[in-house]
Design an enzyme around this catalytic site. Structure first.
Site, PDB file in Angstrom:
ATOM      1  N   TYR A  33      -2.181  16.075 -16.167  1.00  0.00           N
ATOM      2  CA  TYR A  33      -3.500  16.536 -16.595  1.00  0.00           C
ATOM      3  C   TYR A  33      -3.560  16.624 -18.107  1.00  0.00           C
ATOM      4  CZ  TYR A  33      -1.868  21.319 -17.689  1.00  0.00           C
ATOM      5  OH  TYR A  33      -1.241  22.405 -18.249  1.00  0.00           O
ATOM      6  N   ARG A  52      -0.938  11.299 -25.361  1.00  0.00           N
ATOM      7  CA  ARG A  52      -0.014  12.120 -24.560  1.00  0.00           C
ATOM      8  C   ARG A  52      -0.233  11.860 -23.073  1.00  0.00           C
ATOM      9  NH1 ARG A  52      -0.128  18.488 -25.451  1.00  0.00           N
ATOM     10  NH2 ARG A  52      -2.048  18.264 -24.241  1.00  0.00           N
ATOM     11  N   ARG A 100       1.737  12.158   3.845  1.00  0.00           N
ATOM     12  CA  ARG A 100       2.713  12.944   3.083  1.00  0.00           C
ATOM     13  C   ARG A 100       4.140  12.415   3.254  1.00  0.00           C
ATOM     14  NH1 ARG A 100       6.185  17.148   3.431  1.00  0.00           N
ATOM     15  NH2 ARG A 100       6.364  18.426   1.545  1.00  0.00           N
ATOM     16  N   HIS A 102       7.753  12.154   0.397  1.00  0.00           N
ATOM     17  CA  HIS A 102       8.133  12.371  -1.006  1.00  0.00           C
ATOM     18  C   HIS A 102       8.179  11.075  -1.812  1.00  0.00           C
ATOM     19  CE1 HIS A 102       9.070  16.220   0.691  1.00  0.00           C
ATOM     20  NE2 HIS A 102       9.421  16.715  -0.484  1.00  0.00           N
ATOM     21  N   LYS A 147       3.085  16.507 -19.120  1.00  0.00           N
ATOM     22  CA  LYS A 147       2.037  17.489 -18.807  1.00  0.00           C
ATOM     23  C   LYS A 147       1.692  17.376 -17.316  1.00  0.00           C
ATOM     24  CE  LYS A 147      -1.937  19.672 -21.026  1.00  0.00           C
ATOM     25  NZ  LYS A 147      -1.395  21.010 -20.976  1.00  0.00           N
ATOM     26  N   GLU A 180       8.323  28.314 -25.134  1.00  0.00           N
ATOM     27  CA  GLU A 180       6.890  28.270 -25.471  1.00  0.00           C
ATOM     28  C   GLU A 180       6.153  29.268 -24.590  1.00  0.00           C
ATOM     29  OE1 GLU A 180       5.146  24.428 -24.441  1.00  0.00           O
ATOM     30  OE2 GLU A 180       6.546  24.220 -22.771  1.00  0.00           O
ATOM     31  N   LEU A 205       6.246  21.381 -24.093  1.00  0.00           N
ATOM     32  CA  LEU A 205       5.171  20.401 -24.212  1.00  0.00           C
ATOM     33  C   LEU A 205       4.865  20.214 -25.697  1.00  0.00           C
ATOM     34  CD1 LEU A 205       3.049  18.781 -22.483  1.00  0.00           C
ATOM     35  CD2 LEU A 205       1.445  20.555 -23.220  1.00  0.00           C
TER      36      LEU A 205
END
Ligand code: PDD
Length: 299
Positions: A33, A52, A100, A102, A147, A180, A205
């Protein structure tokens, strides 16, 4: 005025903006995101956020379902349809819908969601209030540079702040260093007036606000040290603050109930807030590129 959001090619009333229950973002947090501030209808640091985003996608082998120009158009359209002046964009790209499992699905089309929301920015003087930070363990994985939408450790860490009546949690790794904040980068100003923020590597990040501030202060002759620091060093610092696309620059006056410096937002922090407001107020108009953007990439 109804809120409008974008999902996979369609602009929809926000209440109807939905993804499939078998979206891998929903089931496996298999996605990335970005959050970008909007000031007077303009995206703050758009090019850097797109760079990014592309990096995060590449690291996870997720395809951007549209090209960057189209993504930029979709965001602008979503802003326009919502008549947004000040606020933020949230965009999320997942590996798409598949039964579903993995392993990466053999065939799936990435899901793209864009939402925008109104958020008034503080005035310069309101931005110079003090905020409190608590510390908590950094429980995250080894690729915090991506991210990723997988934010459970950040959620748990932020809840520590909420329950302590504080504004943010600074996460501390097993070496006792602050990495952070749960959704922000951490900074201190030492008693020698050095501006310190942790170096970017796989454990934090690389914040876009962080990057812009470093660029803005570079020209001012401030000594910048990108290095790790401990909770005790932060508590003994002259000033502290945290930064993000939505928080901008927030002065920190308390860390785990210890007063920072004089206990009021510091001089360097307040100067940086002014510099950042000047930067936001001089954002290039739509379709114009800042000299910084032209220099740093081809977007
Ligand atoms: N978060 N570190 C983390 C863990 C973050 O989630 C964020 C931003 C930052 C600051 O990055 P930037 O300056 O590019 O916003 C640092 C966004 C705002 C969020 O999750 O809402």
């Amino acid at each position: 005025m109804p809120r409008v959001s974008y999902v996979n090619g369609k602009y929809l009333p926000h209440a109807d903006a939905m993804v499939n229950v078998e979206d891998r973002g929903y089931q496996l947090a298999d996605g990335v995101y970005e959050v970008i501030g909007i000031f007077n209808g303009h995206l703050i640091d758009k090019a850097a956020h797109f760079q990014r985003l592309q990096r995060s996608l590449k690291e996870l082998c997720i395809e951007l379902p549209v090209n960057i120009a189209a993504l930029s158009f979709i965001i602008d359209e979503t802003i326009r349809k919502n008549f947004l002046g000040h606020g933020k964009v949230y965009l999320q790209i997942t590996r798409g819908v598949a039964p579903r499992d993995h392993a990466f699905p053999e065939k799936s089309k990435s899901t793209l969601v864009v939402t925008v929301s109104h958020m008034p920015w503080p005035s310069r003087s309101d931005a110079k209030q003090g905020y409190s930070v608590v510390t908590g363990p950094d429980l995250r994985w080894q690729r915090c540079d991506i991210k990723s939408i997988s934010l459970l450790p950040n959620v748990l860490a932020k809840q520590i702040a909420v329950e302590a009546g504080a504004d943010e949690t600074w996460m501390v790794n097993s070496e006792g260093h602050i990495t952070e904040g749960t959704a922000s980068n951490a900074w201190i100003v030492t008693t020698n007036n050095e501006l310190v923020t942790r170096q970017t590597d796989d454990h934090i990040l690389a914040g876009i606000t962080r990057r812009t501030i470093l660029r803005l202060v570079e020209e001012q002759g401030v000594t910048i040290k990108e290095r790790a620091f401990t909770v005790m060093e932060a508590q003994n610092a002259k000033e502290a603050f945290f930064t993000s696309s939505t928080a901008l620059i927030k002065p920190v006056t308390l860390i785990d109930d210890i007063k920072i410096g004089s206990g009021s937002p510091g001089v360097m922090t307040c100067t940086l807030i002014d510099m950042y407001f000047n930067f936001m107020e001089n954002l290039p108009k739509k379709n114009e590129r800042s000299s910084y953007e032209s220099k740093s990439n081809n977007l």
